[in-house]
Design an enzyme around this catalytic site. Structure first.
Site, mmCIF file in Angstrom:
data_model
loop_
_atom_site.group_PDB
_atom_site.id
_atom_site.type_symbol
_atom_site.label_atom_id
_atom_site.label_comp_id
_atom_site.label_asym_id
_atom_site.label_seq_id
_atom_site.Cartn_x
_atom_site.Cartn_y
_atom_site.Cartn_z
ATOM 1 N N LYS A 1 -0.230 -38.746 40.895
ATOM 2 C CA LYS A 1 -0.216 -38.256 39.510
ATOM 3 C C LYS A 1 -0.802 -36.843 39.415
ATOM 4 O O LYS A 1 -0.210 -35.949 38.796
ATOM 5 C CB LYS A 1 -1.007 -39.217 38.608
ATOM 6 C CG LYS A 1 -0.440 -40.623 38.553
ATOM 7 C CD LYS A 1 -1.192 -41.484 37.559
ATOM 8 C CE LYS A 1 -2.638 -41.722 37.974
ATOM 9 N NZ LYS A 1 -2.741 -42.498 39.226
ATOM 10 N N ARG B 1 19.969 -46.453 36.328
ATOM 11 C CA ARG B 1 20.684 -45.276 36.819
ATOM 12 C C ARG B 1 21.510 -44.601 35.730
ATOM 13 O O ARG B 1 22.080 -43.538 35.963
ATOM 14 C CB ARG B 1 21.588 -45.668 37.987
ATOM 15 C CG ARG B 1 20.830 -46.290 39.149
ATOM 16 C CD ARG B 1 21.739 -46.636 40.297
ATOM 17 N NE ARG B 1 22.387 -45.450 40.867
ATOM 18 C CZ ARG B 1 23.204 -45.499 41.928
ATOM 19 N NH1 ARG B 1 23.456 -46.657 42.518
ATOM 20 N NH2 ARG B 1 23.755 -44.398 42.388
#
Length: 327
Positions: free
Chosen positions: A166, A251
Site C-alpha cells: 500500500k 474483468r
C-alpha cells in the site's frame, strides 16, 4: 460518544473562513463544563421569562437583539429572568459582534460558574462557523488501517493486508503528482450522515510514510507541500490483495461492489497484485473512471448495452436474409 468541554472549543485550531475568533471574558472556572449538544440556542424567549422547553444544554448565543434586550433589563433593574437562566446547567454563553455584557450579567455568570465567551464575528456568520465546528467535533468516527491519497481529485483509500504494498503504491502515486492525506492509519468521520472525510489520526505524523527497507520519510519535505493534503472525502476504496489464480476477478466491471463504513457505502475495487502489474496506473485509471461515473457515464454499462444492440441487429439481419420468399 466522545465528550468535549468549553475549553476544547476555545482550543480548536481553525483557520481562515472556519476561525471562530473566540475569547473568554468571564466565568473561567466553568471552562471544564461539558458540551453535549451540537445545536445552538438563541435565548430570547428565556430572557423574556418563558422557560418552557428551554434548551439549557446547548450553547447560548447572544446576538445584537439579545444584547440590546439585556441592556434594557439592566437599566430597568429587572434581572430576575437572567438570574433564573443561570440556574440551569448552561455550557456557556457567547456574545457576537464584539458585544460586551453588562456588569450585573457578568456577576450572575461568575456566581453560577458559567463561561462567557466573545467573538467579533456577526451572528449569522458565527452561527454557520460554529455549527460546522460542532458537526465536525460530534461526527461519528473510526480509525482504519490503510493509506489515503487524492488521485485526480478523487479520495482513494488503499486497503489490504500488511506488506501487500500500500505505502509503496502510494509513494509512486505521489511521485506521479498526486497527494497524500495519511499513511498507515486513517481517521474517518461521517459528516452530515452521508459524507466520509478521511484525515490522519495524528496531524503531526500524518504526512510521514513508512517504507520497508527505507524507513520513515517526510513526504512534504521530499516532494513539497503540493504533495500533501490535510483531509479528503473518501470516494473510492481500492483493496490490494495477493494474486489468487483460483479466484475469479471481475474483468468487465458491471458487477459493482461497495463497502460500508459508518453507515455509508463506498465503491470498492479489488485489485490483485503480482509482478508485472502496474498498480499505480490501474488506480489512476480507476479514479478517472469513478469521476466519469459521477458525471453519469458508466463505461462497463455502455459496453454491455452496445454488445446487446449488436447482437440484436445481427440476429435481425440473419432473420431477414434467411427468410424464405413466400410469394
Amino acid at each position: 460518544m466522545r465528550s468535549y468541554t468549553v475549553l476544547d472549543l476555545l482550543d480548536l485550531d481553525l483557520k481562515e473562513h472556519n476561525a471562530l475568533d473566540l475569547r473568554c471574558i468571564g466565568g473561567r472556572p466553568g471552562l471544564a463544563r461539558t458540551i453535549s449538544e451540537q445545536e445552538i440556542n438563541r435565548p430570547g424567549l428565556s430572557l423574556s421569562g418563558y422557560f418552557e422547553e428551554f434548551a439549557n444544554n446547548r450553547i447560548q448565543l447572544f446576538g445584537m437583539g439579545e444584547a440590546s434586550y439585556l441592556t434594557k433589563l439592566e437599566s430597568e433593574d429587572q434581572m430576575e429572568t437572567v438570574n433564573k437562566m443561570f440556574t440551569y446547567p448552561i455550557p456557556c454563553v457567547i456574545f457576537t459582534h464584539g458585544n460586551q455584557p453588562g456588569k450585573r450579567f457578568m456577576e450572575c455568570a461568575e456566581k453560577s460558574g458559567c463561561p462567557v465567551l466573545q467573538t467579533h464575528l456577526p451572528s449569522g456568520e458565527f452561527s454557520m462557523r460554529l455549527m460546522r465546528a460542532l458537526n465536525d467535533m460530534f461526527a461519528p468516527r473510526k480509525s482504519i488501517h490503510g493509506v489515503l491519497v487524492e488521485v485526480y481529485g478523487i479520495g482513494v483509500l488503499l486497503s489490504g493486508d500488511s506488506g501487500v504494498g500500500k505505502s509503496e503504491t502510494a509513494l509512486e502515486l505521489i511521485e506521479r503528482g498526486h497527494r497524500l492525506i495519511s499513511d498507515d492509519m486513517v481517521e474517518i468521520r461521517c459528516m452530515n450522515g452521508n459524507i466520509l472525510m478521511g484525515a490522519g489520526r495524528n496531524p503531526v505524523l500524518a504526512h510521514h510514510m513508512e517504507i520497508r527497507g527505507l524507513g520513515i520519510i517526510n513526504v512534504s519535505n521530499l516532494f513539497g507541500v503540493g504533495a500533501i493534503r490535510d483531509k479528503k472525502q473518501i470516494q473510492l476504496i481500492v483493496e490490494l490483495e495477493e494474486w489468487d489464480s483460483s479466484k475469479n476477478y471481475d474483468r468487465i466491471g458491471t458487477g459493482e461492489m461497495s463497502r460500508e463504513i459508518l453507515g455509508v457505502k463506498v465503491p470498492l475495487l479489488q485489485v490483485p497484485v503480482k509482478p508485472g502489474r502496474n498498480i499505480p496506473i490501474i488506480i489512476e485509471t480507476a479514479a478517472m473512471n469513478e469521476r466519469l461515473k459521477k458525471m453519469g457515464y458508466h463505461s462497463a454499462q455502455e459496453f454491455n448495452q452496445n454488445v446487446l444492440k449488436w447482437l440484436e441487429s445481427e440476429n435481425a439481419r440473419n432473420l431477414y436474409f434467411n427468410k424464405k420468399d413466400t410469394f
